[in-house]
Each structure stands twice: as C-alpha cells, then as structure tokens.
Design a protein around this motif. Structure first.
Motif, PDB file in Angstrom:
ATOM      1  N   TRP A  43     -10.500  -4.853   0.964  1.00  0.00           N
ATOM      2  CA  TRP A  43     -11.275  -5.406   2.218  1.00  0.00           C
ATOM      3  C   TRP A  43     -11.398  -6.922   2.136  1.00  0.00           C
ATOM      4  N   SER A  44     -11.207  -7.653   2.938  1.00  0.00           N
ATOM      5  CA  SER A  44     -11.052  -9.106   2.858  1.00  0.00           C
ATOM      6  C   SER A  44     -12.605  -9.517   2.990  1.00  0.00           C
ATOM      7  N   PRO A  45     -12.824 -10.536   2.330  1.00  0.00           N
ATOM      8  CA  PRO A  45     -14.178 -11.158   2.217  1.00  0.00           C
ATOM      9  C   PRO A  45     -14.764 -11.559   3.393  1.00  0.00           C
ATOM     10  N   ASP A  46     -14.176 -11.908   4.348  1.00  0.00           N
ATOM     11  CA  ASP A  46     -14.755 -12.224   5.873  1.00  0.00           C
ATOM     12  C   ASP A  46     -14.760 -10.734   6.599  1.00  0.00           C
ATOM     13  N   GLY A  47     -14.159  -9.707   6.248  1.00  0.00           N
ATOM     14  CA  GLY A  47     -14.473  -8.550   6.646  1.00  0.00           C
ATOM     15  C   GLY A  47     -13.511  -8.021   7.886  1.00  0.00           C
ATOM     16  N   LYS A  48     -12.563  -9.020   8.204  1.00  0.00           N
ATOM     17  CA  LYS A  48     -11.884  -8.829   9.255  1.00  0.00           C
ATOM     18  C   LYS A  48     -10.505  -8.069   9.071  1.00  0.00           C
ATOM     19  N   TRP A  49     -10.319  -7.975   7.810  1.00  0.00           N
ATOM     20  CA  TRP A  49      -8.830  -7.260   7.281  1.00  0.00           C
ATOM     21  C   TRP A  49      -9.076  -6.264   6.040  1.00  0.00           C
ATOM     22  N   VAL A  50      -7.939  -5.699   6.263  1.00  0.00           N
ATOM     23  CA  VAL A  50      -7.965  -4.595   5.017  1.00  0.00           C
ATOM     24  C   VAL A  50      -6.473  -4.820   4.686  1.00  0.00           C
ATOM     25  N   ALA A  51      -6.227  -4.956   3.602  1.00  0.00           N
ATOM     26  CA  ALA A  51      -4.889  -5.277   2.860  1.00  0.00           C
ATOM     27  C   ALA A  51      -4.461  -3.879   2.171  1.00  0.00           C
ATOM     28  N   TYR A  52      -3.299  -3.702   2.074  1.00  0.00           N
ATOM     29  CA  TYR A  52      -2.821  -2.387   1.093  1.00  0.00           C
ATOM     30  C   TYR A  52      -1.298  -2.584   0.951  1.00  0.00           C
ATOM     31  N   PHE A  53      -0.729  -1.679   0.154  1.00  0.00           N
ATOM     32  CA  PHE A  53       0.742  -1.545  -0.008  1.00  0.00           C
ATOM     33  C   PHE A  53       1.379  -0.343   0.641  1.00  0.00           C
ATOM     34  N   SER A  54       2.464  -0.475   1.300  1.00  0.00           N
ATOM     35  CA  SER A  54       2.866   0.359   2.353  1.00  0.00           C
ATOM     36  C   SER A  54       4.636   0.621   2.137  1.00  0.00           C
ATOM     37  N   ASP A  55       4.914   1.730   1.927  1.00  0.00           N
ATOM     38  CA  ASP A  55       6.527   1.859   1.553  1.00  0.00           C
ATOM     39  C   ASP A  55       7.236   2.213   2.872  1.00  0.00           C
ATOM     40  N   ARG A  56       6.568   1.779   3.890  1.00  0.00           N
ATOM     41  CA  ARG A  56       7.246   2.028   5.454  1.00  0.00           C
ATOM     42  C   ARG A  56       8.597   1.310   5.123  1.00  0.00           C
ATOM     43  N   SER A  57       8.803   0.230   4.654  1.00  0.00           N
ATOM     44  CA  SER A  57      10.444  -0.446   4.521  1.00  0.00           C
ATOM     45  C   SER A  57      11.213   0.165   3.739  1.00  0.00           C
ATOM     46  N   GLY A  58      10.697   1.024   2.779  1.00  0.00           N
ATOM     47  CA  GLY A  58      11.501   1.634   1.638  1.00  0.00           C
ATOM     48  C   GLY A  58      10.781   1.293   0.291  1.00  0.00           C
ATOM     49  N   GLU A  59      10.201   0.062   0.333  1.00  0.00           N
ATOM     50  CA  GLU A  59       9.572  -0.456  -0.993  1.00  0.00           C
ATOM     51  C   GLU A  59       8.081  -0.809  -0.761  1.00  0.00           C
ATOM     52  N   TYR A  60       7.369  -0.966  -1.768  1.00  0.00           N
ATOM     53  CA  TYR A  60       5.819  -1.207  -1.466  1.00  0.00           C
ATOM     54  C   TYR A  60       5.669  -2.673  -1.091  1.00  0.00           C
ATOM     55  N   GLU A  61       5.414  -2.990   0.174  1.00  0.00           N
ATOM     56  CA  GLU A  61       5.237  -4.353   0.502  1.00  0.00           C
ATOM     57  C   GLU A  61       3.848  -4.459   0.904  1.00  0.00           C
ATOM     58  N   VAL A  62       3.181  -5.695   0.956  1.00  0.00           N
ATOM     59  CA  VAL A  62       1.716  -5.907   1.124  1.00  0.00           C
ATOM     60  C   VAL A  62       1.696  -5.779   2.886  1.00  0.00           C
ATOM     61  N   HIS A  63       0.809  -5.190   3.249  1.00  0.00           N
ATOM     62  CA  HIS A  63       0.336  -5.077   4.731  1.00  0.00           C
ATOM     63  C   HIS A  63      -0.959  -5.544   4.933  1.00  0.00           C
ATOM     64  N   VAL A  64      -1.434  -5.627   6.252  1.00  0.00           N
ATOM     65  CA  VAL A  64      -2.846  -6.066   6.501  1.00  0.00           C
ATOM     66  C   VAL A  64      -2.959  -5.438   7.939  1.00  0.00           C
ATOM     67  N   ALA A  65      -4.080  -4.893   8.303  1.00  0.00           N
ATOM     68  CA  ALA A  65      -4.626  -4.393   9.297  1.00  0.00           C
ATOM     69  C   ALA A  65      -6.106  -4.707   9.716  1.00  0.00           C
ATOM     70  N   GLY A  66      -6.346  -4.574  10.823  1.00  0.00           N
ATOM     71  CA  GLY A  66      -7.709  -5.266  11.269  1.00  0.00           C
ATOM     72  C   GLY A  66      -8.534  -4.152  10.740  1.00  0.00           C
ATOM     73  N   SER A  67      -9.910  -4.298  10.326  1.00  0.00           N
ATOM     74  CA  SER A  67     -10.522  -3.563   9.594  1.00  0.00           C
ATOM     75  C   SER A  67     -11.478  -2.757  10.778  1.00  0.00           C
ATOM     76  N   ASP A  68     -11.306  -3.055  12.071  1.00  0.00           N
ATOM     77  CA  ASP A  68     -12.083  -2.635  13.269  1.00  0.00           C
ATOM     78  C   ASP A  68     -11.090  -1.170  13.733  1.00  0.00           C
ATOM     79  N   GLY A  69     -10.121  -0.858  13.273  1.00  0.00           N
ATOM     80  CA  GLY A  69      -9.311   0.082  13.586  1.00  0.00           C
ATOM     81  C   GLY A  69      -8.234  -0.032  14.822  1.00  0.00           C
ATOM     82  N   LYS A  70      -8.510  -1.383  15.487  1.00  0.00           N
ATOM     83  CA  LYS A  70      -7.842  -1.508  16.781  1.00  0.00           C
ATOM     84  C   LYS A  70      -6.876  -2.524  16.632  1.00  0.00           C
ATOM     85  N   THR A  71      -6.890  -3.462  15.705  1.00  0.00           N
ATOM     86  CA  THR A  71      -5.627  -4.389  15.247  1.00  0.00           C
ATOM     87  C   THR A  71      -4.564  -3.818  14.641  1.00  0.00           C
TER      88      THR A  71
END
Length: 186
Positions: A43-71
């Motif tokens: 979770w980002s310190p400002d509370g707006k984002w959640v970062a994680y690794f995703s293998d959607r591209s075939g390798e584990y890349e860094v992704h971010v998504a809105g912590s509100d579940g809408k972004t």
C-alpha cells in the motif's frame, strides 16, 4: 500490508489482490484477473495506490491499482526477465524499490516506469532495504566476499553508493530514524 490509516489491509489470495476492512465494510477484489497471478501487494504511504507484481505479460512486472477498487490497474515496468520480490514504496509514494533473482536491487519511478539499478551483489540476494523519510536515499545490507553483510547507502540524486559499515562485522537491518538524521543498523 496495512493501509496508512490501518482501517484496511491488502492481501493476495488465489492469485488476486484484495482490500479488506479492519472492522466493517466491503471486501474489494482490486484485480479480478482469472488466469493471471498477482502477488506481494504493498500500500502506498499516501493511501491512494496498491502496488503488486503481476504475470499478465508473461513475466512478473510491477503494477499499480487504485486502492479504492475503482481505478484500474496500470503496468509500471516492462521487460522483466527474472523473478522479483520485496516491493517497498518510497515515503513520497512516487517510487518503488524491489530486488530480483539476479541479486540486483532496483527502484522504479511509478509515473514513468523508468527503472534504475541501485546495486548488484555477487554473493547473495539484497532483501534488507529501506527508504529514507525524504525519499532521497535507499539503505540496504549487501553480502561481500567474506559472506558478511555490510550496510550500504545509495543517493538517488547522485546515483552514488557508499559503504557505511567497516566490513569487519556482520551488519544488517538498516533503518533511518523518522527525521532522517540517523541511520541505525544491527
């Protein structure tokens, strides 16, 4: 990981990233991606984002998504060719540090996706790292040829690395004090 307010937590389960309330509220699936594995949320310190690794591209890349579940999520890094772990946000919520299986410590700019190599070890993984309160420094423990860890300091503005401890003892667990005046380690 806990949200900055500690009213919610983010976790991985069955390949998805969920935000769950501490007491009352809804459970939010932030990713909802069948056939894709997301892991290691932070979770980002400002509370707006959640970062994680995703293998959607075939390798584990860094992704971010809105912590509100809408972004919706956004892929930050590209071109990964190895396994990554240990996502840690900078206190200004603009950068993410992580290490990988090649024994390398990295940070990336979340807005641009630009990757910067901080350091590499020939003798062990760099997993023990922390940000300074002003987001201008990374400190970490790095294994040397004598197999002892030494505390290192990396300046983001200068791009320079400095060995802080003397090499005669096993030094680890570096951390800055909240005001950034002192660097502590074991």
């Amino acid at each position: 990981d806990l949200s900055p307010s500690a009213k919610r937590a983010v976790l991985e389960a069955r390949g998805d990233i969920f935000s769950v309330p501490a007491e009352k509220g809804d459970v939010r699936n932030l990713t909802g991606t069948p056939g894709v594995r997301e892991r290691a949320p932070a979770w980002s310190p400002d509370g707006k984002w959640v970062a994680y690794f995703s293998d959607r591209s075939g390798e584990y890349e860094v992704h971010v998504a809105g912590s509100d579940g809408k972004t919706p999520d956004r892929q930050v890094t590209k071109g990964c060719d190895t396994y990554r772990w240990g996502l840690r946000w900078s206190p200004d919520s603009k950068k993410l540090a992580f290490s990988d299986k090649t024994l390398t410590l990295w940070y990336c700019d979340v807005a641009s996706g630009k990757l910067t190599r901080v350091d590499h070890s020939d003798f062990g993984e760099i997993t023990d790292f922390q940000w300074s309160a002003d987001s201008r420094w990374l400190t970490y423990a790095k294994a040397f040829p004598n197999w002892m860890n030494q505390v290192m300091l990396y300046g983001l503005e200068s791009g320079r690395t400095t060995q802080v401890s003397n090499g005669m003892t096993e030094d680890f667990s570096p951390s800055f004090d909240p005001l950034g005046k002192y660097l502590f380690f074991v």
